[in-house]
Write a protein that holds these residues in place. Structure first.
Motif, mmCIF file in Angstrom:
data_model
loop_
_atom_site.group_PDB
_atom_site.id
_atom_site.type_symbol
_atom_site.label_atom_id
_atom_site.label_comp_id
_atom_site.label_asym_id
_atom_site.label_seq_id
_atom_site.Cartn_x
_atom_site.Cartn_y
_atom_site.Cartn_z
ATOM 1 N N LEU A 60 -19.056 91.522 22.686
ATOM 2 C CA LEU A 60 -18.390 90.357 22.086
ATOM 3 C C LEU A 60 -18.637 89.066 22.867
ATOM 4 O O LEU A 60 -18.803 88.012 22.258
ATOM 5 N N LEU A 61 -18.630 89.141 24.171
ATOM 6 C CA LEU A 61 -18.905 87.969 25.018
ATOM 7 C C LEU A 61 -20.048 88.335 25.973
ATOM 8 O O LEU A 61 -19.824 88.596 27.153
ATOM 9 N N PRO A 62 -21.268 88.363 25.470
ATOM 10 C CA PRO A 62 -22.367 88.923 26.254
ATOM 11 C C PRO A 62 -22.607 88.243 27.599
ATOM 12 O O PRO A 62 -22.724 88.928 28.604
ATOM 13 N N PHE A 63 -22.682 86.922 27.637
ATOM 14 C CA PHE A 63 -22.960 86.258 28.905
ATOM 15 C C PHE A 63 -21.837 86.494 29.896
ATOM 16 O O PHE A 63 -22.079 86.905 31.035
ATOM 17 N N LEU A 64 -20.629 86.266 29.472
ATOM 18 C CA LEU A 64 -19.479 86.444 30.353
ATOM 19 C C LEU A 64 -19.325 87.912 30.750
ATOM 20 O O LEU A 64 -19.094 88.230 31.916
ATOM 21 N N GLY A 65 -19.462 88.824 29.798
ATOM 22 C CA GLY A 65 -19.318 90.252 30.080
ATOM 23 C C GLY A 65 -20.327 90.755 31.105
ATOM 24 O O GLY A 65 -19.980 91.489 32.030
ATOM 25 N N VAL A 66 -21.578 90.363 30.959
ATOM 26 C CA VAL A 66 -22.619 90.800 31.895
ATOM 27 C C VAL A 66 -22.356 90.232 33.276
ATOM 28 O O VAL A 66 -22.421 90.950 34.281
ATOM 29 N N PHE A 67 -22.034 88.955 33.352
ATOM 30 C CA PHE A 67 -21.826 88.339 34.666
ATOM 31 C C PHE A 67 -20.586 88.888 35.355
ATOM 32 O O PHE A 67 -20.595 89.134 36.555
ATOM 33 N N VAL A 68 -19.515 89.129 34.616
ATOM 34 C CA VAL A 68 -18.310 89.712 35.215
ATOM 35 C C VAL A 68 -18.601 91.137 35.676
ATOM 36 O O VAL A 68 -18.175 91.549 36.758
ATOM 37 N N TYR A 69 -19.341 91.904 34.879
ATOM 38 C CA TYR A 69 -19.673 93.274 35.266
ATOM 39 C C TYR A 69 -20.513 93.278 36.546
ATOM 40 O O TYR A 69 -20.274 94.085 37.444
ATOM 41 N N VAL A 70 -21.501 92.418 36.615
ATOM 42 C CA VAL A 70 -22.365 92.374 37.801
ATOM 43 C C VAL A 70 -21.561 91.968 39.033
ATOM 44 O O VAL A 70 -21.746 92.527 40.117
ATOM 45 N N ILE A 71 -20.644 91.033 38.876
ATOM 46 C CA ILE A 71 -19.827 90.616 40.008
ATOM 47 C C ILE A 71 -18.869 91.733 40.425
ATOM 48 O O ILE A 71 -18.716 92.030 41.610
#
Length: 155
Positions: A60-71
């Motif tokens: 649903l929020l690809p950019f935010l989701g990926v960056f939060v997951y990586v962090i």
């Protein structure tokens, strides 16, 4: 020439550079997105609900989701990937060892142990043992190595 016609000289070099950079970053983001999704499924410590939550966030929020997951989970991402690579290498090595050992031909160490046992029982002389040992060490198994065992037990 009309104003709507664009030729190569109408597109400045800096614009080409920025276009290529953005294209490269876009491709890299897709690679990172796929790695995150694979890591979500690979993680055995995470519950099913947590996996669902992370997947929903990354869809649903690809950019935010990926960056939060990586962090949040990036450090363990590398560890899981290394563990999987090691497991795959060990499985491959085990399969190779199994295939190499399944030929039915005993190793030279096994042959020498059998010859020594036969000599200790007195079935062959020291001279015969020395000749058979030379054959085993040279890579040529004695022609009757399995037959000599049965012959020795028959004596």
């Amino acid at each position: 020439m009309s104003a709507q016609t664009y030729l190569a000289y109408d597109y400045p070099l800096l614009s080409v550079f920025w276009s290529m950079l953005l294209f490269f970053l876009w491709i890299m983001w897709f690679v990172l997105l796929f790695r995150v999704v694979v890591d979500i499924f690979r993680d055995d410590d995470m519950s099913g609900w947590a996996k669902t939550g992370w997947l929903v966030l990354t869809v649903l929020l690809p950019f935010l989701g990926v960056f939060v997951y990586v962090i949040a989970r990036g450090k363990n991402m590398g560890r899981r990937e290394i563990a999987q690579a090691r497991a795959q290498q060990e499985a491959f090595d085990a399969r190779i060892r199994q295939a190499a050992g399944s030929e039915g031909r005993p190793s030279s160490v096994d042959e020498l142990a059998k010859l020594s046992e036969i000599r200790d029982r007195g079935a062959i002389t020291d001279d015969e043992f020395r000749k058979a040992k030379e054959l085993v060490l040279s890579g040529h198994a004695p022609a009757g190595s399995s037959g000599s065992t049965t012959h020795a037990s028959g004596r």
